[in-house]
Design a protein around this motif. Structure first.
Motif, PDB file in Angstrom:
ATOM      1  N   UNK A 188       0.821  -1.214   0.000  1.00 52.59           N
ATOM      2  CA  UNK A 188       0.000   0.000   0.000  1.00 52.59           C
ATOM      3  C   UNK A 188       0.854   1.263   0.000  1.00 52.59           C
ATOM      4  N   UNK A 189       1.812   1.349   0.916  1.00 47.15           N
ATOM      5  CA  UNK A 189       2.622   2.569   0.974  1.00 47.15           C
ATOM      6  C   UNK A 189       3.557   2.642  -0.224  1.00 47.15           C
ATOM      7  N   UNK A 190       3.956   1.486  -0.746  1.00 50.49           N
ATOM      8  CA  UNK A 190       4.848   1.452  -1.904  1.00 50.49           C
ATOM      9  C   UNK A 190       4.225   2.121  -3.114  1.00 50.49           C
ATOM     10  N   UNK A 191       2.903   1.930  -3.291  1.00 55.79           N
ATOM     11  CA  UNK A 191       2.215   2.564  -4.423  1.00 55.79           C
ATOM     12  C   UNK A 191       2.437   4.071  -4.356  1.00 55.79           C
ATOM     13  N   UNK A 192       2.313   4.620  -3.145  1.00 59.93           N
ATOM     14  CA  UNK A 192       2.479   6.067  -2.959  1.00 59.93           C
ATOM     15  C   UNK A 192       3.936   6.488  -3.133  1.00 59.93           C
ATOM     16  N   UNK A 193       4.868   5.748  -2.512  1.00 56.08           N
ATOM     17  CA  UNK A 193       6.288   6.112  -2.598  1.00 56.08           C
ATOM     18  C   UNK A 193       6.750   6.134  -4.051  1.00 56.08           C
ATOM     19  N   UNK A 194       6.416   5.071  -4.789  1.00 56.31           N
ATOM     20  CA  UNK A 194       6.883   4.979  -6.168  1.00 56.31           C
ATOM     21  C   UNK A 194       6.264   6.084  -7.024  1.00 56.31           C
ATOM     22  N   UNK A 195       5.036   6.474  -6.694  1.00 61.85           N
ATOM     23  CA  UNK A 195       4.394   7.564  -7.432  1.00 61.85           C
ATOM     24  C   UNK A 195       5.137   8.874  -7.173  1.00 61.85           C
ATOM     25  N   UNK A 196       5.539   9.093  -5.906  1.00 56.45           N
ATOM     26  CA  UNK A 196       6.279  10.306  -5.564  1.00 56.45           C
ATOM     27  C   UNK A 196       7.599  10.361  -6.317  1.00 56.45           C
ATOM     28  N   UNK A 197       8.202   9.183  -6.522  1.00 62.34           N
ATOM     29  CA  UNK A 197       9.489   9.134  -7.224  1.00 62.34           C
ATOM     30  C   UNK A 197       9.282   9.082  -8.740  1.00 62.34           C
ATOM     31  N   UNK A 198       8.016   9.241  -9.146  1.00 62.53           N
ATOM     32  CA  UNK A 198       7.672   9.198 -10.561  1.00 62.53           C
ATOM     33  C   UNK A 198       7.934   7.837 -11.209  1.00 62.53           C
ATOM     34  N   UNK A 199       8.008   6.761 -10.402  1.00 62.91           N
ATOM     35  CA  UNK A 199       8.138   5.409 -10.943  1.00 62.91           C
ATOM     36  C   UNK A 199       6.735   4.829 -11.103  1.00 62.91           C
TER      37      UNK A 199
ATOM     38  N   UNK B  43      14.186  14.412  -2.173  1.00 60.28           N
ATOM     39  CA  UNK B  43      13.875  13.001  -2.249  1.00 60.28           C
ATOM     40  C   UNK B  43      13.280  12.627  -3.603  1.00 60.28           C
ATOM     41  N   UNK B  44      12.325  13.434  -4.052  1.00 60.33           N
ATOM     42  CA  UNK B  44      11.555  13.057  -5.234  1.00 60.33           C
ATOM     43  C   UNK B  44      12.370  13.124  -6.526  1.00 60.33           C
ATOM     44  N   UNK B  45      13.457  13.883  -6.516  1.00 59.12           N
ATOM     45  CA  UNK B  45      14.312  13.883  -7.698  1.00 59.12           C
ATOM     46  C   UNK B  45      15.132  12.604  -7.780  1.00 59.12           C
ATOM     47  N   UNK B  46      15.195  11.828  -6.675  1.00 62.63           N
ATOM     48  CA  UNK B  46      15.982  10.606  -6.669  1.00 62.63           C
ATOM     49  C   UNK B  46      17.397  10.831  -6.182  1.00 62.63           C
ATOM     50  N   UNK B 188       0.480  18.910  -0.367  1.00 64.88           N
ATOM     51  CA  UNK B 188       1.176  17.704  -0.821  1.00 64.88           C
ATOM     52  C   UNK B 188       2.631  18.015  -1.130  1.00 64.88           C
ATOM     53  N   UNK B 189       3.362  16.972  -1.472  1.00 60.06           N
ATOM     54  CA  UNK B 189       4.755  17.128  -1.874  1.00 60.06           C
ATOM     55  C   UNK B 189       4.855  17.837  -3.222  1.00 60.06           C
ATOM     56  N   UNK B 190       6.106  18.075  -3.666  1.00 63.41           N
ATOM     57  CA  UNK B 190       6.326  18.868  -4.883  1.00 63.41           C
ATOM     58  C   UNK B 190       5.770  18.184  -6.129  1.00 63.41           C
ATOM     59  N   UNK B 191       6.011  16.879  -6.272  1.00 62.20           N
ATOM     60  CA  UNK B 191       5.533  16.179  -7.481  1.00 62.20           C
ATOM     61  C   UNK B 191       4.034  16.275  -7.611  1.00 62.20           C
ATOM     62  N   UNK B 192       3.335  15.988  -6.508  1.00 57.14           N
ATOM     63  CA  UNK B 192       1.873  15.999  -6.563  1.00 57.14           C
ATOM     64  C   UNK B 192       1.348  17.403  -6.797  1.00 57.14           C
ATOM     65  N   UNK B 193       2.035  18.409  -6.243  1.00 56.32           N
ATOM     66  CA  UNK B 193       1.612  19.791  -6.460  1.00 56.32           C
ATOM     67  C   UNK B 193       1.779  20.167  -7.934  1.00 56.32           C
ATOM     68  N   UNK B 194       2.896  19.733  -8.533  1.00 57.79           N
ATOM     69  CA  UNK B 194       3.103  20.009  -9.956  1.00 57.79           C
ATOM     70  C   UNK B 194       2.049  19.294 -10.795  1.00 57.79           C
ATOM     71  N   UNK B 195       1.744  18.066 -10.429  1.00 58.22           N
ATOM     72  CA  UNK B 195       0.696  17.340 -11.152  1.00 58.22           C
ATOM     73  C   UNK B 195      -0.636  18.063 -11.055  1.00 58.22           C
ATOM     74  N   UNK B 196      -0.910  18.598  -9.875  1.00 57.19           N
ATOM     75  CA  UNK B 196      -2.167  19.302  -9.666  1.00 57.19           C
ATOM     76  C   UNK B 196      -2.213  20.572 -10.513  1.00 57.19           C
ATOM     77  N   UNK B 197      -1.101  21.329 -10.525  1.00 61.58           N
ATOM     78  CA  UNK B 197      -1.035  22.544 -11.331  1.00 61.58           C
ATOM     79  C   UNK B 197      -1.219  22.194 -12.806  1.00 61.58           C
ATOM     80  N   UNK B 219       5.897  14.072 -17.540  1.00 65.46           N
ATOM     81  CA  UNK B 219       4.742  13.955 -16.645  1.00 65.46           C
ATOM     82  C   UNK B 219       3.912  15.236 -16.635  1.00 65.46           C
ATOM     83  N   UNK B 220       4.583  16.388 -16.704  1.00 66.27           N
ATOM     84  CA  UNK B 220       3.837  17.651 -16.737  1.00 66.27           C
ATOM     85  C   UNK B 220       4.253  18.462 -17.963  1.00 66.27           C
ATOM     86  N   UNK B 221       3.311  19.260 -18.484  1.00 71.62           N
ATOM     87  CA  UNK B 221       3.636  20.082 -19.655  1.00 71.62           C
ATOM     88  C   UNK B 221       3.805  21.551 -19.268  1.00 71.62           C
ATOM     89  N   UNK B 222       4.015  21.808 -17.980  1.00 71.79           N
ATOM     90  CA  UNK B 222       4.173  23.181 -17.513  1.00 71.79           C
ATOM     91  C   UNK B 222       5.492  23.775 -18.030  1.00 71.79           C
TER      92      UNK B 222
END
Lengths: 231, 331
Positions: A188-199, B43-46, B188-197, B219-222
């Motif tokens: 469950x949490x993995x779905x969210x984590x991977x989404x945050x990492x754009x995977x 974190x989200x950039x990897x 939300x975090x940065x990725x989700x905020x960008x997706x929302x925008x 993922x975004x066309x901004x």
């Protein structure tokens, strides 16, 4: 989705990414342990409630019934406060953000399910069985075991249903497990984590595995129920 | 009831055994764990997972990141729940150090924030200054009754703090405008905020690292309309949670991690991260830049924006928030 295509999907994802296997196995282990623990303490409680006549029995049964619906967010948050390293009463255990904390939380979450279902299963057993056992010279506890044996199938179903609840819940896994990549990452949490990492691919794979697990278990549950109905 | 008593003992024993067993099992996997509370943009950039891999090869320390906004990261650190902080909000960091919860601050990287928006640029902010752009966005929002034109992180993160300061600079009352109908709080975090925008076809403030990643990934066309202005500077720092105040923290390992981040190897990793994939660095290293004390514009900007003022002097980390055992951090 048929079971076989689900299994093929699982097999495919398994063979592609060792991380996905790791997350899946961790999730199965965490939910399995939680279901086992909940059964270990839940079944004896249910047996006593079902077999004994005492004041407030209906009240206790109602409490367990209502606790089935406890929002996981609320339980997760309470446990988070309890496990917090410095401010929580259980902080000294240093369990926050570990899979063990998730096991404990999910065991608490599903205990009411096991207890309520097991009570129904035991109460559905013909009360004559206990009486018969007693007239044959069985002690009170031996009579209870005789009844329990008859109710075993219902209790087993209760265990499976609670496993299902545990593996699919997010609130507790998130609050006390945290979204820690590679350590407390569950289906469950993995779905969210991977989404945050754009995977997104990994997210979808995890979601498919979660759905397949839950559907397969529900299917098995219903099959067993139907077979029992035919008897 | 003898049998029941036995059964209960067995149940309790088995429960304890399972929990203890799983605890031992997971502890053996996790080992010495260094918990790092971090801003979502790093974190989200990897970048952090790349750092983790490189760091764990060299040291027998297990890194675990909890990605939250700077505000929440600081709260976790104040509760002693984490060992290290990686954040980007100098004003909040100064307060955190002053509260005695943090120690050994080092500036490890910088990049810029950017104001991004839909390709159609409905408020015509392209080419404007930050202040003018914000004014245009507000005007557009107030004159068009439908839809959201601005998405805010709304989560107390460093980016959110930056956004508030930009509104203040443009002479807007944040409390007032954030309640207006054209303004959306993502929480939300940065990725989700960008997706929302992206979904709302709205503008938002983003760090360039996360924006470029999502943009290059398709993922975004901004479009990033305003970037590399002094007001948009974004500086990342690391701090250890103070062991004197929070005895349970993993302090020695936190120092090892800070040392690694400011080492040549760590700084190169930061500078080069994403270059191959995105064609440009997502983050720039700062340690050599600040050490050389060059007169470059960017050094002046970093000092003005991210240094902490103390007795008419400004420091990366004021002397009273350093640890005398580790003078090498500021050599």
């Amino acid at each position: 989705m048929s079971i076989s295509s689900g299994l093929i999907a699982i097999f495919l994802f398994f063979s592609i990414d060792p991380r996905i296997i790791e997350i899946t196995l961790r999730s199965l282990f965490v939910s399995g342990s939680a279901a086992l623990i909940a059964a270990l303490w839940g079944v004896p409680i249910a047996t006593i409630i079902a077999m004994k006549n005492f004041h407030g029995k209906f009240f206790i049964k109602t409490i367990f019934n209502s606790l089935i619906g406890i929002p996981t967010v609320a339980l997760g948050f309470l446990l988070f406060l309890a496990f917090s390293r410095e401010s929580g009463p259980l902080g000294f255990l240093r369990l926050l953000y570990t899979p063990t904390a998730v096991i404990i939380g999910e065991a608490i979450l599903i205990t009411p399910i096991i207890v309520s279902w097991a009570i129904s299963a035991i109460e559905a057993v013909d009360p004559e069985i206990a009486n018969l056992a007693k007239t044959l010279g069985a002690s009170e506890s031996q009579a209870s075991f005789a009844v329990l044996k008859e109710a075993l199938e219902g209790i087993f179903l209760a265990g499976i249903a609670s496993f299902n609840r545990a593996i699919g819940e997010l609130g507790i896994a998130q609050f006390v497990g945290g979204f820690i990549y590679g350590q407390t990452e569950l289906l469950t949490t993995g779905i969210w984590i991977e989404l945050q990492l754009n995977n997104i691919g990994a997210s979808i794979a995890l979601m498919m595995i979660l759905l397949t697990t839950v559907f397969t278990i529900n299917l098995a549950l219903n099959t067993i129920k139907r077979m029992r109905g035919r008897e | 009831m003898q049998t029941w008593t036995k059964l209960f003992i067995i149940a309790v024993a088995a429960t304890v055994l399972i929990i203890a067993g799983s605890y031992a099992y997971f502890q053996s996997l996790i080992g010495t764990r260094l918990l790092v509370s971090t801003t979502t943009s790093l974190y989200e950039t990897g970048l952090l997972n790349a750092t983790k891999q490189a760091f764990e090869v060299k040291y027998p320390i297990n890194m675990a990141f909890i990605a939250v906004g700077t505000g929440q990261a600081i709260l976790q650190a104040q509760g002693g729940s984490v060992d290290t902080l990686l954040v980007h909000s100098p004003s909040q960091e100064a307060q955190f150090l002053a509260g005695g919860d943090g120690i050994c601050r080092k500036i490890i990287a910088y990049n810029f924030f950017t104001i991004v928006g839909p390709p159609s640029d409905p408020a015509h902010i392209n080419g404007s200054s930050v202040t003018t752009a914000l004014q245009k966005i507000v005007d557009y929002g107030r004159n068009h009754t439908t839809g959201r034109i601005w998405v805010s992180r709304g989560d107390g993160s460093g980016t959110h703090t930056k956004e508030k300061s930009l509104w203040a600079k443009a002479n807007f009352n944040y409390t007032q405008i954030s309640a207006e109908p054209w303004y959306a709080n993502a929480g939300q975090g940065m990725s989700q905020t960008l997706n929302m925008a992206n979904e709302f076809e709205a503008y938002t403030l983003a760090d360039t690292g996360t924006y470029w990643k999502l943009s290059k990934d398709g993922t975004v066309s901004l479009i990033d309309y305003i970037t590399e202005a002094k007001d948009l500077l974004n500086v990342y720092s690391v701090m250890a949670v103070n062991q004197t105040k929070h005895p349970s923290v993993n302090f020695t390992n936190a120092i090892t991690f800070i040392r690694y981040l400011i080492s040549d190897e760590g700084q190169e990793l930061i500078e080069n991260y994403g270059k191959d994939t995105y064609g440009q660095s997502l983050f720039h290293s700062t340690v050599q830049l600040l050490k050389q004390n060059s007169t470059l514009q960017i050094v002046r900007w970093i000092k003005e924006y991210a240094f902490i003022k103390e007795d008419n002097e400004s420091y990366e980390c004021p002397p009273q928030y350093r640890d005398s055992r580790y003078p090498d951090l500021y050599a």
